[in-house]
Design a protein around this motif. Structure first.
Motif, short mmCIF file in Angstrom:
data_model
loop_
_atom_site.label_atom_id
_atom_site.label_comp_id
_atom_site.label_asym_id
_atom_site.label_seq_id
_atom_site.Cartn_x
_atom_site.Cartn_y
_atom_site.Cartn_z
N GLU A 134 10.56 85.20 -77.65
CA GLU A 134 11.74 84.35 -77.79
C GLU A 134 11.36 82.89 -78.03
O GLU A 134 11.93 82.23 -78.87
CB GLU A 134 12.66 84.52 -76.58
CG GLU A 134 13.47 85.79 -76.75
CD GLU A 134 14.42 86.07 -75.61
OE1 GLU A 134 14.41 85.32 -74.62
OE2 GLU A 134 15.16 87.06 -75.72
N LYS A 135 10.36 82.45 -77.28
CA LYS A 135 9.87 81.08 -77.48
C LYS A 135 9.41 80.89 -78.92
O LYS A 135 9.64 79.86 -79.54
CB LYS A 135 8.66 80.83 -76.56
CG LYS A 135 9.00 80.17 -75.24
CD LYS A 135 7.71 79.70 -74.59
CE LYS A 135 7.77 79.82 -73.09
NZ LYS A 135 6.44 79.81 -72.47
N GLN B 11 12.74 81.42 -81.50
CA GLN B 11 13.99 80.67 -81.45
C GLN B 11 14.12 79.59 -82.53
O GLN B 11 15.10 79.56 -83.26
CB GLN B 11 14.23 80.11 -80.03
CG GLN B 11 15.68 79.65 -79.81
CD GLN B 11 16.69 80.68 -80.32
OE1 GLN B 11 16.70 81.81 -79.90
NE2 GLN B 11 17.55 80.28 -81.28
N GLU C 67 9.61 86.93 -73.33
CA GLU C 67 9.76 85.48 -73.23
C GLU C 67 8.92 84.78 -74.31
O GLU C 67 9.37 83.85 -74.96
CB GLU C 67 9.29 85.05 -71.84
CG GLU C 67 9.88 83.72 -71.39
CD GLU C 67 9.17 83.18 -70.16
OE1 GLU C 67 9.02 83.94 -69.17
OE2 GLU C 67 8.72 82.02 -70.22
N GLU C 68 7.70 85.28 -74.49
CA GLU C 68 6.81 84.75 -75.54
C GLU C 68 7.45 84.85 -76.91
O GLU C 68 7.44 83.90 -77.70
CB GLU C 68 5.53 85.61 -75.61
CG GLU C 68 4.56 85.37 -74.54
CD GLU C 68 3.33 84.69 -75.12
OE1 GLU C 68 2.82 85.15 -76.14
OE2 GLU C 68 2.89 83.69 -74.53
N GLU D 119 8.55 91.65 -69.71
CA GLU D 119 9.35 90.41 -69.61
C GLU D 119 8.57 89.22 -70.14
O GLU D 119 9.12 88.37 -70.85
CB GLU D 119 9.75 90.13 -68.15
CG GLU D 119 10.83 91.03 -67.59
CD GLU D 119 10.33 92.46 -67.36
OE1 GLU D 119 9.14 92.63 -66.98
OE2 GLU D 119 11.10 93.41 -67.59
N GLU D 120 7.30 89.13 -69.75
CA GLU D 120 6.49 88.01 -70.23
C GLU D 120 6.36 88.02 -71.75
O GLU D 120 6.45 86.99 -72.41
CB GLU D 120 5.09 88.06 -69.60
CG GLU D 120 5.06 87.63 -68.14
CD GLU D 120 3.74 87.97 -67.45
OE1 GLU D 120 3.40 87.28 -66.48
OE2 GLU D 120 3.07 88.94 -67.86
#
Lengths: 205, 205
Positions: A133-134, A137, A130-131, A126-127
């Motif tokens: 995606e950041k 994006q 998230e990385e 998950e982490e």
């Protein structure tokens, strides 16, 4: 442990821990960096560190994440220069990541000491998601702009294009195995292949 | 230390050390593998191990090199199936390396325990160059055959083509970072791009 620090004083101490911590990590990397050295530099009792961070590892992640955020912003700014030149943007994408990673003293220290892979291996799926995606994006927004304005081929999967360019960054860890001379040639070759795929008929790469 | 082993007996002991050593390394990887366990399994005094190998590290390199040689041969045999089909050969090159690496119990143990990178980081530039040359020589012979027989474009640098495909193998170490779902897509995409570059007009990839 000293008592009676005001809220402002606590903020100031935390800020000092972060600034000095960054200096020490740039110098020593993760393993050789010690909390005692840090608290001594800041001039607080060792135990007080734990008012702010639960462990050395926790502190380190905090610092690395701050640096990654700085780097991400620089990458995005770098790319915006080529808003209307997708091929140049793609070609620069890899280069900007490499330049920003290696010109950041903290990331450079961690990379050169081979302390980056152990960090990643401790992160959860998950982490990591998230990385990614950041990181991706703002780039996806740019890619959508290209596709809407007919600046790149319509039928390409731009997600995979960027994910592939980003993956090339990781070959840096294997430059010795690939061969110090061959490594930059392989990178150039693969970037060319990716750009060749994206470019419109008639574009020069 | 026991005395008076004949030459044949010494050969037999060495062979047993290698066979049992491979079993233990497959099971435990490098770090958790101990010379005492090995000599106990073979039924010799611990000190006798050092008649054959100077250290645990030396023994491990010997074993890993033997396995790499086995894998190299399998890769070359696998490629010869596509002697007259360069695009299929290139597409298979990456797949054959991955399959052979991961179906070899010793390499698989080392890869899964993240013990491969530390091995590489201890190798000298010369040793790594020798490895690459051993791996790439038979492939270069094949590539020359293709170029002589007009099976691939004339103006491509086939060295870089193979070096790039070989580099993709290393992205396996970063599959978590790339994203478990994205990773195979990135690999397929990059292999396609490389093949696209090599294929003759009219070839289907």
């Amino acid at each position: 442990m000293p008592k009676g620090f005001s809220k402002d004083e606590m903020h100031a101490i935390k800020a000092k821990l972060i600034i000095k911590g960054k200096e020490l990590i740039s110098k020593y990397g993760y393993k050789k960096f010690g909390i005692r050295d840090l608290t001594a530099e800041v001039g607080i009792a060792n135990g007080m560190f734990y008012k702010f961070f639960s462990s050395k590892e926790d502190f380190f992640y905090f610092i690395v994440n701050e640096e990654k955020e700085v780097i991400r912003k620089k990458i995005n700014v770098g790319l915006l220069k080529y808003k209307n030149e997708p091929i140049n943007a793609l070609k620069s994408f890899y280069l900007i990541i490499m330049t920003e990673l290696h010109s950041n003293p903290i990331m450079e220290a961690i990379l050169l000491k081979n302390e980056y892979s152990p960090i990643v291996s401790k992160m959860t799926e998950e982490e990591l998601l998230e990385e990614r995606e950041k990181s991706l994006q703002p780039i996806m927004d740019l890619a959508n702009y290209w596709q809407e304005n007919g600046l790149v081929k319509e039928d390409i999967d731009i997600n995979i294009v960027f994910a592939s360019l980003r993956s090339l960054v990781m070959l840096w860890f294997h430059r010795k195995e690939i061969g110090e001379d061959t490594y930059p040639q392989v990178i150039d070759f693969l970037i060319e292949r990716i750009c060749e795929h994206v470019k419109l008929q008639g574009d020069v790469i």
